[in-house]
Scaffold this motif. Structure first.
Motif, PDB file in Angstrom:
ATOM      1  N   SER A 128      11.338  11.189  -5.159  1.00  0.00           N
ATOM      2  CA  SER A 128      11.784  10.545  -3.922  1.00  0.00           C
ATOM      3  C   SER A 128      10.729   9.566  -3.421  1.00  0.00           C
ATOM      4  O   SER A 128      11.042   8.545  -2.829  1.00  0.00           O
ATOM      5  CB  SER A 128      12.091  11.590  -2.852  1.00  0.00           C
ATOM      6  N   ALA A 129       9.459   9.889  -3.724  1.00  0.00           N
ATOM      7  CA  ALA A 129       8.414   8.939  -3.337  1.00  0.00           C
ATOM      8  C   ALA A 129       8.572   7.650  -4.129  1.00  0.00           C
ATOM      9  O   ALA A 129       8.352   6.553  -3.614  1.00  0.00           O
ATOM     10  CB  ALA A 129       7.035   9.543  -3.587  1.00  0.00           C
ATOM     11  N   VAL A 130       8.957   7.804  -5.380  1.00  0.00           N
ATOM     12  CA  VAL A 130       9.174   6.611  -6.204  1.00  0.00           C
ATOM     13  C   VAL A 130      10.283   5.762  -5.605  1.00  0.00           C
ATOM     14  O   VAL A 130      10.168   4.535  -5.498  1.00  0.00           O
ATOM     15  CB  VAL A 130       9.524   7.011  -7.650  1.00  0.00           C
ATOM     16  N   ALA A 131      11.341   6.419  -5.212  1.00  0.00           N
ATOM     17  CA  ALA A 131      12.472   5.678  -4.635  1.00  0.00           C
ATOM     18  C   ALA A 131      12.025   4.933  -3.398  1.00  0.00           C
ATOM     19  O   ALA A 131      12.347   3.755  -3.200  1.00  0.00           O
ATOM     20  CB  ALA A 131      13.603   6.646  -4.303  1.00  0.00           C
ATOM     21  N   PHE A 132      11.271   5.619  -2.563  1.00  0.00           N
ATOM     22  CA  PHE A 132      10.804   4.992  -1.338  1.00  0.00           C
ATOM     23  C   PHE A 132       9.874   3.830  -1.642  1.00  0.00           C
ATOM     24  O   PHE A 132       9.922   2.778  -0.995  1.00  0.00           O
ATOM     25  CB  PHE A 132      10.100   6.036  -0.477  1.00  0.00           C
ATOM     26  N   SER A 133       9.030   4.017  -2.644  1.00  0.00           N
ATOM     27  CA  SER A 133       8.104   2.939  -3.006  1.00  0.00           C
ATOM     28  C   SER A 133       8.863   1.704  -3.461  1.00  0.00           C
ATOM     29  O   SER A 133       8.501   0.580  -3.113  1.00  0.00           O
ATOM     30  CB  SER A 133       7.178   3.373  -4.140  1.00  0.00           C
ATOM     31  N   LYS A 134       9.906   1.945  -4.216  1.00  0.00           N
ATOM     32  CA  LYS A 134      10.693   0.797  -4.687  1.00  0.00           C
ATOM     33  C   LYS A 134      11.209   0.003  -3.511  1.00  0.00           C
ATOM     34  O   LYS A 134      11.183  -1.234  -3.499  1.00  0.00           O
ATOM     35  CB  LYS A 134      11.881   1.292  -5.525  1.00  0.00           C
ATOM     36  N   VAL A 135      11.686   0.758  -2.532  1.00  0.00           N
ATOM     37  CA  VAL A 135      12.232   0.113  -1.342  1.00  0.00           C
ATOM     38  C   VAL A 135      11.160  -0.709  -0.639  1.00  0.00           C
ATOM     39  O   VAL A 135      11.387  -1.851  -0.242  1.00  0.00           O
ATOM     40  CB  VAL A 135      12.805   1.185  -0.393  1.00  0.00           C
ATOM     41  N   CYS A 136       9.985  -0.105  -0.512  1.00  0.00           N
ATOM     42  CA  CYS A 136       8.906  -0.823   0.170  1.00  0.00           C
ATOM     43  C   CYS A 136       8.515  -2.090  -0.576  1.00  0.00           C
ATOM     44  O   CYS A 136       8.275  -3.134   0.032  1.00  0.00           O
ATOM     45  CB  CYS A 136       7.679   0.075   0.309  1.00  0.00           C
ATOM     46  N   LEU A 149       0.805  -1.210   0.000  1.00  0.00           N
ATOM     47  CA  LEU A 149       0.000   0.000   0.000  1.00  0.00           C
ATOM     48  C   LEU A 149       0.839   1.261   0.000  1.00  0.00           C
ATOM     49  O   LEU A 149       0.306   2.356  -0.141  1.00  0.00           O
ATOM     50  CB  LEU A 149      -0.910   0.010   1.234  1.00  0.00           C
ATOM     51  N   CYS A 150       2.161   1.099   0.204  1.00  0.00           N
ATOM     52  CA  CYS A 150       3.014   2.273   0.303  1.00  0.00           C
ATOM     53  C   CYS A 150       3.394   2.826  -1.052  1.00  0.00           C
ATOM     54  O   CYS A 150       4.144   3.783  -1.135  1.00  0.00           O
ATOM     55  CB  CYS A 150       4.289   1.932   1.063  1.00  0.00           C
ATOM     56  N   VAL A 151       2.920   2.223  -2.082  1.00  0.00           N
ATOM     57  CA  VAL A 151       3.350   2.668  -3.407  1.00  0.00           C
ATOM     58  C   VAL A 151       2.759   4.024  -3.727  1.00  0.00           C
ATOM     59  O   VAL A 151       1.561   4.250  -3.581  1.00  0.00           O
ATOM     60  CB  VAL A 151       2.912   1.639  -4.464  1.00  0.00           C
ATOM     61  N   ASN A 152       3.610   4.905  -4.136  1.00  0.00           N
ATOM     62  CA  ASN A 152       3.199   6.285  -4.341  1.00  0.00           C
ATOM     63  C   ASN A 152       4.066   6.873  -5.438  1.00  0.00           C
ATOM     64  O   ASN A 152       5.281   6.880  -5.338  1.00  0.00           O
ATOM     65  CB  ASN A 152       3.376   7.027  -3.017  1.00  0.00           C
ATOM     66  N   GLN A 153       3.434   7.329  -6.477  1.00  0.00           N
ATOM     67  CA  GLN A 153       4.221   7.762  -7.633  1.00  0.00           C
ATOM     68  C   GLN A 153       4.336   9.265  -7.758  1.00  0.00           C
ATOM     69  O   GLN A 153       4.664   9.779  -8.799  1.00  0.00           O
ATOM     70  CB  GLN A 153       3.566   7.203  -8.917  1.00  0.00           C
ATOM     71  N   ASP A 154       4.048   9.964  -6.681  1.00  0.00           N
ATOM     72  CA  ASP A 154       3.950  11.422  -6.799  1.00  0.00           C
ATOM     73  C   ASP A 154       5.200  12.097  -7.310  1.00  0.00           C
ATOM     74  O   ASP A 154       5.155  12.880  -8.241  1.00  0.00           O
ATOM     75  CB  ASP A 154       3.600  12.017  -5.426  1.00  0.00           C
ATOM     76  N   ASP A 155       6.298  11.859  -6.633  1.00  0.00           N
ATOM     77  CA  ASP A 155       7.508  12.499  -7.132  1.00  0.00           C
ATOM     78  C   ASP A 155       8.671  11.526  -7.001  1.00  0.00           C
ATOM     79  O   ASP A 155       8.534  10.425  -6.509  1.00  0.00           O
ATOM     80  CB  ASP A 155       7.787  13.797  -6.378  1.00  0.00           C
TER      81      ASP A 155
END
Lengths: 372, 541
Positions: free
Chosen positions: A225-233, A217-223
């Motif tokens: 850094s969010a993409v990077a974080f989503s990848k990690v999650c 559910l953490c996937v977030n494509q807004d910007d």
């Protein structure tokens, strides 16, 4: 193995007996059973329900003209499975223990299979005609009910308990009874504790699944850094998913090998206990008769003495059969446990290696992702 | 804006590259996120190794530093107040943990109690003017470490109970190892208690939060936990509590010193160096200042609801929303990990019980080979219990604490946004006051009353000092000062947030790798267990 005419009934190859399929229709489980006669290469397939197995067991119990029958350790038949929806898992667990777990009644079928193999491998029981008709008759033989065997299961009546602790006349048997009491109790406990472990493993797997889903559910494509974080999650989600599968595999390995083995062991110890109890009951009967004979008046004495002699003979037969059975049981139970332990260790080792490899791959992928 | 620099994505020691050091003004790109405003990257979290208090009978333990971490640190000058100081042309140097090498567990630490801890290296380059874009290998980095680099290692260790009864407290040893010239010594340590850490936070917060910095929050107070310790319960739960707190304090300090402007703060230096600190009484919940804080917080909350900022830039609104969403997400994740940890602990105890039951079975069994195999089985299960135990610690310290830390950090980010709103509000108020005074002046002009007019003009230009810090002479200059303040805060907040997000992604990545390494480690030991048991099982005759 040559089949002599005297052992004409030894016609089935014990190791060929397999339960190949099970279907459920409402409350009733139907088992597909294949086996092979020793002198033929063709397999025979029949369909049986639980009542048929019960019939077989009762037939074995009630064989007539078999000296010392009561001294035989009868292979234990698992309890009846009640697959209906109203039967919650806790009830099923209480009733069947390990056999209630696993996919599609696999463990239960395995246990029934073992039962039949043990019967067919038993030097005395394999000769029973009932076994033949059970295995090879296309029609289900379970229609003939009502022939209850001579012995019932050990009930928990207080009187029975008292009889159980009756002192023996023979040291060998006294020792055996003591050991058996210990072993039966301890293997029951071990089985229960392993069951706890397996249940917890399954719960842990569920928790992992829950965590893994939440990570998605953490996937977030807004910007960026969010993409990077989503990848990690997502990566972590994959890892946790792998952990979950690992746990499930470990639990199912435990179930299908060690769990089954301990369950069988524990039920077999109970079977030995029942046999020893029957012998003890006979002993008590003998002693009672002896006392009665001593007290008897002269005119009745002869009759009673004859009766006593008969009982004594029966008792001695039972004891000698029992001795053989006990020795046979000791060596076979070691073998059975050995096979289960080896099987368990091998399958857990394979799973452990498999997942070590998988984790290693994930680690590599993570490190690569990191360096992107 | 003052000197910007590029940020170097901290490489992983086994992936010895991707160390782009940038020129001034050249923003090296991390993956893709390049905001024009992205300035210094200051916020690196120096992480410490989670410690396992269990004694691992075998070699090593899970918390060996197989996962090494790189600190990326930038010495920078930010927000106007420090603009005159170190205007560095900078490049970040990713640094490597001195103690670790690679996954072959050379840097392994045998942790036997809540005393040892990992030190972290934060490297702070000092006015080095060679911007070079270089991919560095681990070895090169280590060479450089001995060169121009300055480092700062902090460790929190040796919790000791001082005093008795309800007045007792835990004292922690804070050790610093540094080559930074601003400290008196190279290696020194002091003893601090929990309220000292809280006091430090209060001081830092008072000074820096108005500038828009994200201040790392300290570990939480826990009445229950501390009471147990005070009362003197020597059980595993109070030991666990102390260990948890010790690790949290260490992470907190590492985050603080990783923030360059905080590192420059004399309070921080004093905290690390000075032998005796004044007892921070303002941190007690029921003290005077404590109550005042609570009241302030309540009024802040009310303010939040009533301030409706006229946002010229959508970025802040959407970012704040993102932060709030993320906080919710992280809370959910944390709950999931918590339940994971609990189930694993349950598995642990069930395995132990099973092991005992098998051992009893083995002792009664007559056949000697079977008996031996069964006792071997009991030992295997025992080892597995320990593995489960350690994995549970891993789950907790690597994942759960990470999530908990970030939930609190996100709260700090929100505070940061709120501070900006406060600054804006102040600006608004000043502007409206100025407006009123101008209107009064205009009215007087209209009414043609020269004496009063002069008075009104003076009014606008009059000194209206409200606080001692006001350097402004007139309302006009006040307003323009506040405008500049607001601009600055806006810029800082933006930078801080971007840096924070990068740091967060990096942090999580690092922790996943650490977690995976621990899983792999456990798995290998498991394989060994099974391999050892197999011949025993086969030997049963």
């Amino acid at each position: 193995m040559e089949v002599s005419s005297a052992e004409a009934a030894l016609s089935v190859s014990a190791s060929s007996i397999r339960i190949t399929d099970v279907t459920q229709d409402g409350d009733v489980l139907t088992f597909a059973l294949t086996s092979q006669k020793l002198d033929s290469s063709a397999g025979v397939c029949v369909f049986r329900i639980y009542e048929d197995f019960d019939w077989l067991q009762q037939s074995l119990f009630s064989q007539e003209n078999l000296p010392g029958l009561q001294g035989i350790i009868f292979p234990p038949l698992p309890s009846k499975a009640l697959p209906s929806q109203s039967n919650t898992q806790t009830k099923a667990l209480k009733q069947l223990g390990f056999l209630a777990l696993g996919q599609d009644w696999q463990s239960y079928c395995k246990a029934l299979e073992f039962y039949l193999q043990q019967v067919a491998a038993h030097p005395t029981l394999c000769k029973c005609k009932a076994l033949d008709s059970f295995l090879f008759n296309s029609e289900s033989p379970g229609k003939q009910r009502g022939r209850k065997g001579i012995f019932n299961r050990l009930s928990q009546a207080v009187e029975e308990m008292r009889k159980e602790s009756h002192k023996d006349v023979d040291n060998f048997f006294q020792n055996e009874r003591n050991k058996n009491t210990n072993l039966a109790a301890l293997s029951k406990v071990a089985t229960e504790k392993l069951l706890d472990v397996v249940m917890t493993e399954q719960k842990l797997a569920l928790a992992c699944g829950h965590f893994s889903t939440s990570l998605h559910l953490c996937v977030n494509q807004d910007d960026a850094s969010a993409v990077a974080f989503s990848k990690v999650c997502l990566k972590l989600s994959d890892v946790i998913e792998a952990v979950k599968r690992n746990l499930e595999k470990v639990a199912s390995n435990n179930l299908s090998t060690l769990g089954l083995g301990l369950d069988l062991e524990s039920r077999y110890q109970e079977a030995e206990k029942e046999m020893l109890f029957r012998r003890t009951c006979k002993l008590i009967e003998l002693e009672t008769v002896k006392k009665g004979t001593e007290k008897a008046k002269a005119n009745k004495r002869e009759v009673l003495e004859a009766f006593q002699k008969a009982v004594e003979k029966e008792f001695n037969l039972i004891s000698s059969v029992a001795k053989q059975e006990i020795e046979r049981f000791h060596s076979s139970h070691v073998n059975v446990l050995k096979n289960f332990l080896i099987g368990w260790c091998e399958v857990q080792l394979n799973t452990a290696k498999e997942f070590a490899e998988l984790y290693s791959q994930h680690l590599e992928a993570c490190r690569n992702m990191y360096s992107e | 804006m003052s000197g910007s620099c590029g940020r170097i994505p901290p490489p992983f020691p086994d992936n010895e590259d991707q160390e782009a050091e940038s020129d001034t003004r050249v923003l090296d790109s991390d993956e893709d996120d390049d905001d024009d405003d992205e300035g210094e990257d200051i916020f690196t979290g120096a992480r410490s190794n989670p410690i396992t208090p269990t004694s691992a009978p075998d070699e090593g333990d899970i918390f060996s530093e197989e996962g090494s971490y790189i600190r990326s640190d930038v010495h920078h000058a930010t927000n106007g107040l420090h603009s005159d100081e170190e205007e560095l042309d900078l490049f970040t140097e990713a640094t490597v943990e001195l103690t670790l090498t690679n996954t072959t567990s050379q840097g392994r630490r045998e942790i036997t109690g809540p005393t040892a801890s990992a030190c972290n290296t934060t490297q702070v380059p000092n006015s080095i003017l060679k911007p070079s874009i270089v991919t560095k290998t681990t070895e090169e980095l280590e060479e450089e470490e001995s060169g121009d680099q300055f480092e700062l290692n902090i460790a929190v260790t040796n919790p000791e109970k001082i005093g008795d009864g309800m007045n007792a407290y835990m004292s922690y040893k804070v050790s610093t190892q540094t080559t930074l010239p601003m400290f008196l010594n190279k290696t020194f340590s002091v003893r601090r208690r929990f309220s000292d850490f809280l006091g430090l936070y209060e001081k830092i917060s008072a000074k820096h939060s108005l500038l828009g910095c994200i201040i790392p929050p300290p570990p939480q107070k826990s009445v229950v936990g501390m009471t147990k310790v005070k009362v003197g319960k020597e059980d595993s739960s109070s030991a666990e509590f102390v260990e948890k707190r010790r690790a949290a304090l260490e992470r907190y300090l590492q985050r603080v010193v990783a923030h360059p402007s905080l590192l420059q703060d004399p309070d921080v230096r004093e905290f690390l160096e000075r032998d005796e600190l004044l007892r921070a009484v303002n941190t007690q919940t029921l003290s005077g200042p404590g109550l005042l804080k609570m009241i302030n917080r309540a009024s802040d909350a009310v303010n939040k609801m009533t301030i409706k900022m006229n946002e010229s830039d959508n970025w802040f609104e959407s970012k704040l929303q993102e932060v709030e969403n993320e906080e919710q997400l992280l809370r959910r994740l944390h709950a999931a990990v918590d339940s994971l940890v609990n189930h694993r602990k349950e598995l642990c105890s069930n395995t132990a019980v099973f092991s005992k039951s098998v051992a009893m079975l083995g002792s009664v069994e007559e056949n000697s080979a079977l008996s031996r195999a069964l006792s071997q089985l009991a030992e295997v299960e025992d080892k597995m219990e320990q593995l489960h135990q350690q994995q549970a610690f891993n789950d907790f310290f690597i994942l759960a604490e990470l999530l908990a830390d970030y939930i609190r950090l996100l709260g700090a980010v929100r505070c940061c946004f709120e501070q900006r709103m406060k600054v804006w509000q102040r600006l608004q108020e000043a502007q409206s006051t100025l407006q009123k005074k101008r209107e009064a002046e205009a009215k007087l002009l209209w009414a043609n009353k020269p004496e009063k007019l002069q008075q009104a003009k003076d009014d606008i230009n009059e000194v209206k000092l409200s606080t001692a810090n006001d350097k402004h002479n007139t309302w006009e200059s006040k307003v323009s000062q506040y405008e500049r303040d607001f601009e600055r805060v806006t810029c800082t907040v933006r930078k801080e947030v971007l840096r924070f997000e990068k740091e967060k992604a990096r942090d999580f990545k690092q922790h996943i790798v650490k977690y995976l390494e621990s899983l792999l480690h456990t798995q290998h030991r498991l394989v060994k267990c099974w391999e050892a048991f197999l011949p025993e099982a086969k030997a049963i005759a």
